[in-house]
Design a protein around this motif. Structure first.
Motif, mmCIF file in Angstrom:
data_model
loop_
_atom_site.group_PDB
_atom_site.id
_atom_site.type_symbol
_atom_site.label_atom_id
_atom_site.label_comp_id
_atom_site.label_asym_id
_atom_site.label_seq_id
_atom_site.Cartn_x
_atom_site.Cartn_y
_atom_site.Cartn_z
ATOM 1 N N ILE A 231 0.926 -1.148 0.012
ATOM 2 C CA ILE A 231 0.107 -0.118 -0.120
ATOM 3 C C ILE A 231 0.984 1.026 -0.412
ATOM 4 O O ILE A 231 0.467 2.388 -0.628
ATOM 5 N N ALA A 232 2.077 1.126 1.126
ATOM 6 C CA ALA A 232 2.624 2.363 1.272
ATOM 7 C C ALA A 232 3.720 3.028 -0.831
ATOM 8 O O ALA A 232 3.550 4.058 -1.021
ATOM 9 N N SER A 233 3.642 1.284 -1.203
ATOM 10 C CA SER A 233 4.497 1.673 -2.723
ATOM 11 C C SER A 233 3.110 2.055 -3.484
ATOM 12 O O SER A 233 3.900 2.868 -4.527
ATOM 13 N N LEU A 234 2.779 2.025 -3.301
ATOM 14 C CA LEU A 234 0.853 2.177 -4.076
ATOM 15 C C LEU A 234 1.182 4.044 -4.155
ATOM 16 O O LEU A 234 1.641 4.465 -5.200
ATOM 17 N N ILE A 235 1.044 4.423 -2.893
ATOM 18 C CA ILE A 235 0.672 6.013 -2.332
ATOM 19 C C ILE A 235 1.713 6.233 -2.789
ATOM 20 O O ILE A 235 1.841 7.148 -3.774
ATOM 21 N N PHE A 236 3.413 5.506 -3.003
ATOM 22 C CA PHE A 236 4.551 7.017 -2.541
ATOM 23 C C PHE A 236 5.009 6.657 -4.418
ATOM 24 O O PHE A 236 5.132 8.019 -5.297
ATOM 25 N N HIS A 237 4.722 5.663 -5.295
ATOM 26 C CA HIS A 237 4.513 5.828 -6.898
ATOM 27 C C HIS A 237 3.365 6.176 -7.323
ATOM 28 O O HIS A 237 3.818 6.782 -8.297
ATOM 29 N N ILE A 238 2.606 6.542 -7.120
ATOM 30 C CA ILE A 238 1.492 7.374 -7.932
ATOM 31 C C ILE A 238 1.592 8.460 -7.443
ATOM 32 O O ILE A 238 1.077 9.629 -8.602
ATOM 33 N N PHE A 239 1.978 9.236 -6.127
ATOM 34 C CA PHE A 239 2.479 10.181 -6.182
ATOM 35 C C PHE A 239 3.084 10.898 -6.426
ATOM 36 O O PHE A 239 3.189 12.233 -7.243
#
Length: 431
Positions: A231-239
């Motif tokens: 989930i953190a990876s999704l947030i980080f990379h989409i940001f």
């Protein structure tokens, strides 16, 4: 106890990664045309700044490059479908490597990562399930792959994140200077710009970047923290995708997470009709590929990011050892440059008007990167062929909006200057 890297496991992660990889290859190739990238880099330019030693790749220039990228896009679709996979991935790897080496004005780490992963994919059995190849040739169909296939991807992305984190440990990152400059310049919306300029926000982004790069792989390796890390990876990379607009890299990075999850989970989620692998077997079928090709490449991947430590000077200034080292989004540089031509027979001095054959982006790179300067001087020499000239340069750089400082020795005659491929060039001024 060390796991048996030669044991067979469910190949669902590799198959799904191949499908995603092919899609991203097609998106990158067709997108480069639609966004005008091909036009600005290979069509509108008079020439490209190749990697030094690959000047012969300047043949990749002109309208033919539209067709070139269309071919790569089609190859991406073939990779995704697993149709003539081996032919498609090998040809794409060659074509993409040529594009990568033919120009460095628009250098991007994800271009390099795409080349490395493409090379790996040439040797992996990624077309043995959910592919046209497996349908056309049932004898190649398989539900398993060696465990080391997942390890190769895990080690590679670990290298990327680790060196990206280590590179951030320098003053302008730690005090938020670079993050502030980057974020404030990324949006014209007043409300967002106001938030981005807040000290608490840009410091949070700076340290979150370090912590993410350092901890994402360990957290993905631990079963209890894996989903949180995902989930953190999704947030980080989409940001990053939204604010920095860095192409396919965020989605490419997310794709590597497939290899951290148990293959059975990937199978149940995406290939429900596929049979479960019930018995663990060992296969040495691709052992030579691992030992003779992939492991040496991974070792090189570990060495390249270290090389700037053995070169005099600060890599942030000199750029020597910067590329191929996962030094991503670290600094902003601006520069001023002037070329002075001296006719040694008449002693006449003239300024060389370099804007006549460079694009805006090439001019910016020329004024901040020593290898561009040296290469451009070779072009000036060929233009004055047969004449006894000297070339002197006045060049100053500012890093992260700090004061301008001299980059190139103004006393160096670039008509005779040499390029050191591996170590420091003495005409680059140290700080």
């Amino acid at each position: 106890m060390m796991p048996n890297i030669y044991k067979n496991i469910d190949n669902s992660p590799l198959i799904l990664f191949r499908i995603l990889f092919g899609f991203l290859v097609a998106a990158e190739s067709f997108g480069a045309i639609l966004t005008g990238w091909v036009k600005s880099v290979f069509i509108e330019t008079h020439f490209t700044f190749t990697f030094i030693g690959f000047e012969w790749l300047e043949v990749l220039h002109g309208d033919i490059m539209y067709l070139y990228f269309i071919v790569m896009g089609i190859l991406g679709i073939l990779i995704m479908l697993g149709a003539k996979y081996r032919f498609a991935i090998i040809l794409f790897t060659i074509l993409w490597a040529a594009v990568y080496l033919a120009q460095k004005t628009s250098y991007n780490n994800h271009y390099y990562l795409l080349m490395v992963i493409s090379f790996y994919m040439c040797f992996l059995p990624a077309n043995q399930y959910k592919s046209f190849d497996a349908k056309w040739h049932p004898e190649i169909k398989s539900d398993v792959m060696p465990y080391w296939v997942s390890l190769v991807f895990i080690i590679q992305i670990s290298i990327v994140y680790f060196f990206a984190a280590i590179a951030k440990f320098y003053p302008d990152w730690m005090d938020g200077t670079f993050a502030k400059n980057l974020l404030v310049g990324s949006s014209d919306i007043p409300f967002i710009k106001n938030i981005f300029s807040k000290e608490w926000f840009y410091l949070f982004i700076a340290y979150a970047g370090i912590l993410f790069d350092l901890l994402i792989v360990p957290f993905l390796l631990i079963k209890k923290t894996r989903t949180i890390a995902f989930i953190a990876s999704l947030i980080f990379h989409i940001f990053n995708s939204i604010t920095l607009q860095i192409g396919i890299f965020p989605f490419f990075a997310i794709g590597f997470i497939l290899f951290f999850y148990e293959p059975e989970i990937i199978r149940r989620m995406f290939f429900k009709k596929k049979k479960a692998v019930l018995f663990e077997t060992t296969s040495l079928k691709h052992k030579n590929i691992l030992q003779l090709i992939l492991i040496p490449v991974l070792i090189i991947q570990l060495i390249l990011p270290l090389r700037h430590h053995f070169i005099k000077g600060d890599v942030l200034v000199t750029e020597e050892g910067h590329r191929l080292s996962w030094r991503m989004m670290l600094r902003a540089k601006s520069g001023y440059i002037r070329f002075k031509i001296v006719d040694n027979d008449t002693k006449k001095e003239t300024s060389y008007y370099y804007n006549k054959n460079l694009t805006y982006k090439q001019v910016n790179a020329l004024s901040t990167k020593p290898d561009f300067i040296w290469q451009y001087c070779q072009r000036i020499k060929s233009e004055y062929k047969g004449k006894n000239i000297s070339i002197f340069i006045e060049c100053k750089n500012a890093i992260n909006q700090k004061p301008y400082r001299t980059l190139i020795d103004p006393k160096q005659d670039f008509a005779v200057a040499k390029w050191d491929y591996f170590f420091h060039n003495d005409w680059v001024v140290l700080r």
